[in-house]
Every structure is written in C-alpha cells, then in structure tokens.
Write an enzyme that holds these catalytic residues in place. Structure first.
Site, short mmCIF file in Angstrom:
data_model
loop_
_atom_site.label_atom_id
_atom_site.label_comp_id
_atom_site.label_asym_id
_atom_site.label_seq_id
_atom_site.Cartn_x
_atom_site.Cartn_y
_atom_site.Cartn_z
N HIS A 114 -8.26 0.58 -0.86
CA HIS A 114 -8.81 1.82 -1.40
C HIS A 114 -10.17 2.15 -0.81
O HIS A 114 -10.92 2.94 -1.38
CB HIS A 114 -8.93 1.74 -2.92
CG HIS A 114 -7.63 1.55 -3.63
ND1 HIS A 114 -7.02 0.32 -3.71
CD2 HIS A 114 -6.82 2.41 -4.28
CE1 HIS A 114 -5.89 0.44 -4.39
NE2 HIS A 114 -5.74 1.71 -4.74
N GLU A 133 2.96 11.28 -2.84
CA GLU A 133 2.17 12.00 -1.84
C GLU A 133 3.04 12.65 -0.76
O GLU A 133 2.77 13.78 -0.35
CB GLU A 133 1.14 11.06 -1.20
CG GLU A 133 -0.07 10.76 -2.06
CD GLU A 133 0.21 9.73 -3.13
OE1 GLU A 133 -0.66 9.54 -4.01
OE2 GLU A 133 1.30 9.10 -3.10
#
Length: 358
Positions: free
Chosen positions: A156, A87
């Site tokens: 998450h 990322e």
C-alpha cells in the site's frame, strides 16, 4: 448503468458553480488539500453535467478520505456512484463512458489498487486516441492517493509516478499544495485525454494559503508547467508531491549555512517541464532530484538524462539523486523512515553538490 448515467448527465443542468471558498475573508485565505480537491470536483460537476465520479465508498461514505464529501447529496447516485471492490470493473465502465463523450473521474482508494485495472488504463485509455487516428478521445481522470502513507506496508506504499509517466497517451500530475490540487484537478477534468492524478494521503489535511485567484471557479493550472517555489543560485532541487515540502524545509536549513537552493515543484510528471529545469540548472550549475519512488528508472533518472543531454556543460558537480530505498516498503516504523527520503538526506546531498563538508 451507462445509459442511466448518460441520460442523467446530458439531461440535467446544474447551476454554474460559485465556490463556497469565495466567502473567505481577504485577510486570511487558507484551504486544506482535501478541501481544494473537494471544491474542484464540486465546481467541475456543477459546470459540466458530463462529469461524474465513480469509485469505492465515494458516495454514502463520502469518500475514504472525505474528498467527495457532500457530492452525493448534491448530485445524486447517478453522478456519484458507489462501486463494488472491483477496480477492473469500474475502471472499464469509466473508460467506456469516456468513449461515449462523458467525463468520468475514477477514484482509487490507493493507487496500489490501480494495478488491478492497469490494462484499462494503459491499453484501453492511453492508446485509443493514437490507435483510432484521433477519432476517439478519452477524457477520463484516474485519481487517488499515491506513494507512502504511514504503517501500511509494502503493498500500500508504492509510488506509481514513474510507472504511468513512461506510457505515451497518458498525462500524469502530482500536486503538492492546495493551489496545485485545485488548479491541476480542474485542468485534468477539462482535458480531452486520460490523466493520472497522483495525490498524497499525508497531504490531505495540510493547510496552505490560497489567493483570491485560486478560489475563483474559473481557476485552472496549465498541464506540463512546473512552479519555482523558491528561487536560488547555488543548487537546483526538483521534487513533486510531498517531497516538495521536504525540499523547502531543506532549503531553509541550507540558507542558514550560506547555500541558496532553488526548489522546483514539478507538478506535471508527464509532460515534464524540462525547459524550467534546464534553465534553473544553467543558473545554479548543480542539480538534485528528490522523489519517494524507487531510484531505478525513476522520475529523477529521467530528469538527470534531460539535463545531461541539454545542459551538461553547465554542471559543476555530479547530479545527486535522492529517492526511496530500493526495497519493498518495510512495515516497521523505524525501517519505514529509513526507506523514504528525509529532510536531512536532502541537506547532506546539497552540501555534497556544493562541495561543503558533510
């Protein structure tokens, strides 16, 4: 890589978009949030060759949630770029491309993974326009699912609305319906500033009615403007993303008990439409805020502060804040349900605000 992207973006002309959704019959126009996002990306990429998509599995796999379905075949690997699981790397490439006038759309498989790239989002993207005295624009969109899904644990399930909305230089959007998703994503891609676009995984498959206006390729929603989803006179309920649906369900239940709730879909977290919120509170004299994120320093806290500063004299009851539990998200399903707001929580709070017995 950037040289290839730039050459392709400026050199290739795609025919103007004609939305496939215009083929829907006038009698029944419906669209899932997934389809709304896909069509918005498709049309903006058709209309502007500077727009490109980058992220993990956005190309060959057609998106982890199939948001980018069909885009690789149509625009090729130079404008739909599959990346490694890095990322920080592909977000930095995207910001650099935006510095040079391209319009990247960076997809995070979940916004929890954006923490790996937060230095680029905050220090490289959000601050550059101000630090360059307006000489550098950063037209980039960071998008992906945000907040709790189901059974994916604490790492998450985080809601980042309050995190990114606290940073000057960013715009933060959170769609609920297909109309929101389509109109706000188009606005985000066209905007000259960096936009954090917070979707919700559990809404992707939800179907909403859409008008012919929404299906038009020129459709775009204004950033910074909330939508009153349901008018009411007894209590104002603000919500965003999935919680808008919960608020509307709660309003239906409350209506059966004689309580008329006004439901405001925030749409834009930063800038926040405080004018619409305060106007509603001055009508209803009561306020409830609903969000999935943590209660401390949350979006609801900011809304409460605005109402206390601007409309305190109109309040007839203490403000009610409904938020996620102040704990990391549990993995167990029964505890997970207790950790996020439910419709019954909103109903109870509205009754408290209206001084009805609970």
């Amino acid at each position: 890589m950037l040289g290839i992207i730039r050459q392709k973006a400026f050199g290739q002309r795609i025919r103007p978009a004609v939305s496939a959704w215009l083929g829907y019959s006038s009698a029944a126009k419906e669209m899932t949030v997934r389809e709304a996002l896909n069509s918005a990306l498709d049309e903006e990429m058709s209309a502007d060759p500077k727009v490109f998509l980058m992220g993990e599995e956005v190309g060959e796999y057609q998106g982890a949630y199939k948001i980018s379905k069909g885009l690789l075949d149509k625009y090729g690997p130079e404008r739909v770029l599959d990346t490694p699981i890095t990322e920080a790397g592909f977000t930095g490439i995207g910001v650099g491309a935006a510095y040079h006038g391209l319009k990247p759309v960076i997809e995070f498989m979940t916004f929890n993974f954006s923490m790996q790239a937060i230095d680029h989002i905050i220090n490289s993207a959000a601050k550059s326009n101000y630090m360059s005295a307006g000489q550098i624009s950063v037209p980039i969109v960071f998008r992906g699912p945000n907040g709790a899904a189901a059974g994916v644990g604490a790492q998450h399930s985080h809601c980042y609305a309050a995190w990114y909305a606290s940073c000057p230089g960013l715009k933060v959007l959170a769609p609920y319906s297909s109309e929101d998703a389509r109109g706000l994503l188009k606005a985000a891609i066209r905007d000259p500033d960096p936009v954090v676009f917070l979707e919700n995984e559990l809404l992707y498959g939800e179907t909403f009615p859409v008008s012919a206006e929404v299906l038009d390729s020129s459709f775009c929603l204004p950033i910074g403007k909330a939508k009153i989803e349901k008018e009411g006179k007894d209590v104002t309920i603000t919500a965003f993303s999935k919680m808008v649906g919960y608020a509307l369900k709660a309003a239906e239940i409350l209506a059966k008990e004689g309580i008329s709730a006004e439901v405001i879909n925030l749409r834009s977290i930063r800038p926040l439409d405080t004018n619409t919120i305060n106007a509603s509170v001055r009508k209803t004299s009561r306020l409830m805020t609903v969000e999935e994120g943590f209660p401390q320093h949350g979006v609801g806290a900011e809304i409460c502060a605005s109402v206390v500063e601007e409309s305190f004299g109109y309040l007839d009851a203490p403000v009610e804040r409904i938020a996620g539990a102040d704990v990391p998200m549990p993995y167990a399903a029964n505890l997970e349900r207790l950790a996020v707001p439910q419709v019954e929580d909103i109903v109870r709070a509205a009754k408290r605000a209206c001084y009805r017995s609970v």
